[in-house]
Design an enzyme around this catalytic site. Structure first.
Site, PDB file in Angstrom:
ATOM      1  N   GLY A   1       0.782  -1.237   0.000  1.00  0.00           N
ATOM      2  CA  GLY A   1       0.000   0.000   0.000  1.00  0.00           C
ATOM      3  C   GLY A   1       0.810   1.281   0.000  1.00  0.00           C
ATOM      4  CB  THR A   2       4.095   2.356  -1.397  1.00  0.00           C
ATOM      5  OG1 THR A   2       3.945   1.866  -2.727  1.00  0.00           O
ATOM      6  CG2 THR A   2       4.931   1.373  -0.585  1.00  0.00           C
ATOM      7  CG  ASN A   3       0.925   3.942  -5.776  1.00  0.00           C
ATOM      8  OD1 ASN A   3       1.411   5.059  -5.936  1.00  0.00           O
ATOM      9  ND2 ASN A   3       1.220   2.918  -6.556  1.00  0.00           N
TER      10      ASN A   3
ATOM     11  CG  MET B   1      -1.167  -7.710  -6.958  1.00  0.00           C
ATOM     12  SD  MET B   1      -0.425  -6.755  -8.302  1.00  0.00           S
ATOM     13  CE  MET B   1       0.477  -8.067  -9.138  1.00  0.00           C
TER      14      MET B   1
ATOM     15  CB  ILE C   1      -7.919  -9.214 -14.381  1.00  0.00           C
ATOM     16  CG1 ILE C   1      -6.445  -9.193 -14.775  1.00  0.00           C
ATOM     17  CG2 ILE C   1      -8.815  -8.765 -15.525  1.00  0.00           C
ATOM     18  CD1 ILE C   1      -6.094 -10.177 -15.858  1.00  0.00           C
TER      19      ILE C   1
ATOM     20  CG  HIS D   1       0.984  -0.773 -16.327  1.00  0.00           C
ATOM     21  ND1 HIS D   1       0.805  -2.069 -15.906  1.00  0.00           N
ATOM     22  CD2 HIS D   1       1.952  -0.818 -17.270  1.00  0.00           C
ATOM     23  CE1 HIS D   1       1.624  -2.860 -16.580  1.00  0.00           C
ATOM     24  NE2 HIS D   1       2.331  -2.123 -17.411  1.00  0.00           N
TER      25      HIS D   1
END
Lengths: 206, 206
Positions: B17-19, B95, B97, B114
């Protein structure tokens, strides 16, 4: 000690030859230590031939129509290039796909420039492809030519921004100005012996 | 006049969860006028859940193992997001789709990041793909999610240079720091109502 003999370039063209002109200018200014051994066009009316003649460079019309297929045309091109003792082949807006005959005759010694950041948008109309996709950046890529379409090992790339109001014309113009210095920089590195190819990777020596 | 209610974000995660942290920081600093309505993880041990809890954000474990297939999992995710009144869904290292069930429930309101300059290097291991190809530039792309893999309309991109001695780790680190500000900038634009989508093209209003 004698100076290194200048690298001999063979430039293949089909059209107006703006990239050819950029190379001529940088050779004449002394920025690139090379000599254009010949300019070969598959189109008799390519303005690039006039540019070559104006600078005292042998300008050869070598039309593909009288060759039954690509490989025989390429074999004749290889003969022409060899007769002019070419070290490095430059595809400067040469609108034909080269075959294994050319690629094998000049291993890691054929450079092409493509108006996109490969592997994005290979093939024709790369600028319009970029606009249609909606990317924020495109650019140009100088690469060694292999037997695929715009797939060879990448030497240099330059990034160009895509503006929201860009048309194919405005984006192409911005990329073209990047092409001139990027192509020249790659040729200069080659003539200075600063390029090594390891598989797909191109190492720039410093 | 009352101020605009802050945009409600639903953040889907699978890992550290760095973003997510970068988004939390920018909301807390006032840079982005938004509220994280919930953080949903398909992994019970995702550190992102801890980050959410530390900032008083509802942190939900929503594992996919008990769902027979992707669409039923997505239908349950949509329910969760709706119950938290989410306006914009953020895939922040999620992670999995997503299917048409998610895409149709939040049209042009699901963002993914991305780690490459799409359309180059979609799918997994984008940084290693870039190194293997030998490009001189890569970067990151924030895009709206459609039913393809990393194919949706591009909102923002940031270019990052690839150095000759880069490893997957060093390139990933350089791209990750670009991801944080690029994702934040795209979310800020959305919350300010400055994004319009026309087909594949995303127009940023100013």
């Amino acid at each position: 000690m004698p100076e290194h003999a200048p690298c001999r370039l063979g430039v293949l063209v089909s059209g107006s030859g703006t990239n050819l002109q950029a190379i001529i200018d940088r050779i004449e200014s002394g920025e690139i230590n090379a000599e254009i051994a010949c300019v070969i066009s598959n189109k008799a009316d390519a303005y690039a031939l006039t540019r070559a003649a104006q600078h005292g460079i042998p300008a050869i019309v070598h039309e593909n129509s009288r060759y039954p297929e690509r490989r025989s045309y390429d074999a004749a091109t290889v003969e022409l290039l060899r007769s002019h003792k070419v070290d490095l082949v430059i595809l400067a807006g040469f609108m034909r796909i080269v075959t294994d005959v050319m690629v094998n005759a000049f291993p890691h010694a054929i450079m092409n420039i493509h108006p996109a950041l490969l592997p994005s948008f290979p093939g024709l109309h790369a600028q319009q492809q970029a606009l249609d996709y909606g990317v924020r950046f495109s650019g140009c890529t100088v690469h060694f030519v292999d037997c695929g379409t715009d797939t060879g090992p990448i030497i240099l790339q330059t990034v160009v921004s895509v503006e929201q109001n860009d048309t194919e014309e405005t984006l192409s113009a911005r990329i073209q100005s990047a092409e001139h210095h990027t192509f020249a920089a790659a040729i200069k590195l080659f003539t200075e012996g600063k390029i090594q190819v390891h598989g797909r990777k191109v190492l720039i020596l410093n």
